[in-house]
Design an enzyme around this catalytic site. Structure first.
Site, short mmCIF file in Angstrom:
data_model
loop_
_atom_site.label_atom_id
_atom_site.label_comp_id
_atom_site.label_asym_id
_atom_site.label_seq_id
_atom_site.Cartn_x
_atom_site.Cartn_y
_atom_site.Cartn_z
N ASP A 154 -0.12 -0.03 -4.60
CA ASP A 154 -1.53 0.38 -4.72
C ASP A 154 -1.77 1.63 -3.88
OD1 ASP A 154 -4.26 0.55 -4.88
OD2 ASP A 154 -4.68 -1.38 -3.92
N LYS B 2 0.85 -1.19 0.00
CA LYS B 2 0.00 0.00 0.00
C LYS B 2 0.89 1.24 0.00
CE LYS B 2 -3.99 -1.83 -0.03
NZ LYS B 2 -4.90 -1.57 -1.15
N ASP C 219 -14.00 -6.05 -9.63
CA ASP C 219 -14.21 -6.96 -8.51
C ASP C 219 -15.47 -7.77 -8.83
OD1 ASP C 219 -15.24 -8.03 -5.97
OD2 ASP C 219 -13.56 -6.92 -5.10
N GLU D 151 -1.20 0.56 -9.01
CA GLU D 151 -2.65 0.36 -8.93
C GLU D 151 -3.36 1.61 -8.39
OE1 GLU D 151 -3.86 -3.48 -7.57
OE2 GLU D 151 -5.54 -2.68 -6.42
N HIS E 168 -9.86 -7.63 -8.96
CA HIS E 168 -9.64 -7.22 -7.58
C HIS E 168 -10.38 -8.26 -6.75
CE1 HIS E 168 -11.29 -4.87 -4.04
NE2 HIS E 168 -10.02 -4.53 -3.98
N GLU F 260 -11.27 -1.30 -9.68
CA GLU F 260 -12.04 -1.92 -8.60
C GLU F 260 -13.25 -1.07 -8.20
OE1 GLU F 260 -8.45 -1.76 -5.95
OE2 GLU F 260 -9.94 -1.31 -4.42
N GLU G 257 -5.24 -12.20 -6.79
CA GLU G 257 -5.03 -11.41 -5.57
C GLU G 257 -5.45 -12.21 -4.34
OE1 GLU G 257 -7.01 -7.56 -5.29
OE2 GLU G 257 -5.64 -7.06 -3.64
MG MG Z 1 -6.63 -1.91 -4.88
#
Ligand code: MG
Length: 381
Positions: free
Chosen positions: A195, A168, A270, A221, A297, A247, A330
Site C-alpha cells: 500500500d 506500507k 471505508d 493499493e 478499507h 479509501e 483488513e
Molecule cells: Mg490503504
C-alpha cells in the site's frame, strides 16, 4: 423512535509514533456516535476523518434532523440527511459524519429486529472471514533497522496464524523495492499486498508495480493519487498486479465515476467514511456491474471492523465459481487501545480468521467505563 443522539470524541497519545508515506501518527483519535431508541436500546457507529469536525457535523447539523426518527427507516434517514446537505456536502468530512450515523442506525435496527447486520445486508454467504494483517509501518530509525523491525513484526503475524499481510511502501523507491523483495524472500507462502497511500507518480508506480509482479503480490493499493483517477487505466495496462483503491472515495456516484475510468480491480470503500454500511452495499452493486470486488478499507475501532466483517460475510465474490477466492478482512494491528481495550464485547479473531458475530446488530459493544478514560468531549441531543 430515536430519543437521544450522543457523540464521544476519543483520544489517545501514543508512546511511540508510527508512519506511512504521508506522515507519522503520534495520537489516535476516534468519533463514536450512539443513537438511543425509546425502548432503551442503543445503536453504535463510528466516523473516519477529523473527529472534531465529524462531531460538530453530527451534533449541530445531522442530530436535529434525526431526533424522533424511526430507526427501522434507515434508508429514508440516509436520503433525508443527503438531501439536507446535498448543496454543500456531496463528498467530504460531512459524509464521514453520515457514515457513522448510518452505521449506528443499522446496529440499532438489527437490535430492534433481533438480527445481525449481515442478515440486514441480505444474509450470510459465510460465517468466518479470512483476515489480513495491516501493520509494518515506518519508524524513525535507520532504514537497516527499520527493515529488520518490519520483518520481525511480519513474522509475529505469521506466527499468530495470519495467511496474508499488507506492508506500507512509498517511503522511497530504493527502500520500497528492498522491502518488497525481502518480504517475499522471507515469507514465500504468505499472501502479500503493498500500500503506497498515493505516494507515486505514474512512472514510479509502473516501476514498483513490476517489482510487485515479479514477487507475486496479491494487490497494489493506492498506487496513485485519487485526484488522477484516469491514470489507473494506464498503470493497469503496464503491470499485472491487481490494483486496489477507494479509501478516499465516497458514495455510489463517486465509485461509479472512478470505476468507469477502468484500471481498478478492487474497490475499497471505508464503511465509516464512504456514506456508511448501507451506502457501501450500493457501492458493491456498482462495483459488481464493473466486474470488480469490494473489499472494505477498515481503520479505527471495533465498530468499523465489525461492520466490515458483516459486509464481507454477506459478499458474493465475482466471478462466481465452485471454489471462489475468499474476500479478505483488513485487520489493523497498529497500536490503538481504543480498538483493543475499550470493548466489552469484541470481534473474535484467531488464527487469522474472524468469526461473524451472531448477536443482533453489529455484535460488538463499547465498554462505557473504559471509554471514559479516552473521552475528551461529549455531546448529547
Ligand atoms: Mg490503504
Amino acid at each position: 423512535m430515536i430519543e437521544r443522539i450522543r457523540t464521544y470524541r476519543l483520544q489517545h497519545k501514543l508512546e511511540e509514533s508510527f508512519g506511512f508515506s504521508q506522515w507519522h501518527y503520534d495520537t489516535r483519535n476516534a468519533l463514536l456516535v450512539e443513537l438511543v431508541d425509546s425502548s432503551g436500546a442503543s445503536g453504535w457507529g463510528e466516523c473516519y476523518g477529523p473527529a472534531e469536525v465529524t462531531q460538530s457535523a453530527i451534533s449541530s447539523f445531522y442530530a436535529p434532523l434525526l431526533k424522533g426518527w424511526d430507526p427501522l427507516k434507515n434508508e429514508a434517514a440516509w436520503q433525508h440527511c443527503w438531501r439536507a446537505s446535498l448543496d454543500f456536502a456531496r463528498k467530504g468530512v460531512m459524509m464521514g459524519a453520515v457514515s457513522g450515523l448510518d452505521m449506528a442506525m443499522l446496529d440499532l435496527k438489527g437490535k430492534l429486529l433481533g438480527v445481525s447486520v449481515s442478515e440486514l445486508m441480505g444474509g450470510r454467504q459465510r460465517d468466518r472471514v479470512f483476515c489480513y494483517a495491516t501493520g509494518m509501518y515506518f519508524r524513525k530509525v535507520s532504514e537497516e533497522a527499520l527493515l529488520e523491525m518490519i520483518l520481525e513484526e511480519a513474522s509475529g503475524y505469521v506466527d499468530r496464524g495470519f495467511g496474508a499481510l499488507k506492508i506500507k511502501v512509498g517511503k522511497n523507491l530504493k527502500f520500497d523495492e528492498l522491502q518488497v523483495r525481502s518480504m517475499r524472500n522471507r515469507f514465500s507462502d504468505t499472501q502479500l499486498m503493498a500500500d503506497s497511500n498515493h505516494a507515486y507518480d505514474l512512472p514510479e508506480a509502473v516501476r514498483m508495480g513490476r517489482v510487485l509482479d515479479e514477487c507475486g503480490y496479491a494487490w497494489f493499493e493506492e498506487p496513485l493519487s485519487p485526484q488522477h483517477a484516469s491514470l489507473f487505466r494506464q498503470l493497469s495496462e503496464k503491470v499485472d498486479v491487481p490494483i486496489a483503491t477507494g479509501e478516499c472515495e465516497q458514495t455510489r456516484w463517486g465509485f461509479q465515476d472512478l470505476l468507469s475510468l477502468g484500471g481498478v480491480n478492487i474497490a475499497q470503500p471505508d464503511l465509516a467514511y464512504c456514506g456508511g454500511p448501507t451506502e457501501a452495499l450500493k457501492i458493491r452493486a456498482i462495483a459488481s456491474s464493473h466486474g470488480v470486488n469490494t473489499v472494505p478499507h477498515a481503520w479505527g475501532t471495533m465498530l468499523n471492523l465489525a461492520s466490515a466483517t458483516h459486509f464481507l460475510a454477506s459478499a458474493y465474490v465475482e466471478p462466481g465459481r465452485a471454489e471462489p477466492a475468499e474476500p479478505l478482512l483488513e485487520v489493523d494491528n497498529t497500536p490503538n487501545p481504543m480498538r483493543d481495550e475499550m470493548y466489552e464485547v469484541a470481534l473474535e479473531i484467531s488464527n487469522g480468521v474472524a468469526v461473524v458475530p451472531d448477536a443482533p446488530g453489529l455484535g460488538v459493544k463499547p465498554d462505557l467505563k473504559a471509554m471514559e478514560a479516552f473521552c475528551v468531549y461529549k455531546t448529547e441531543l
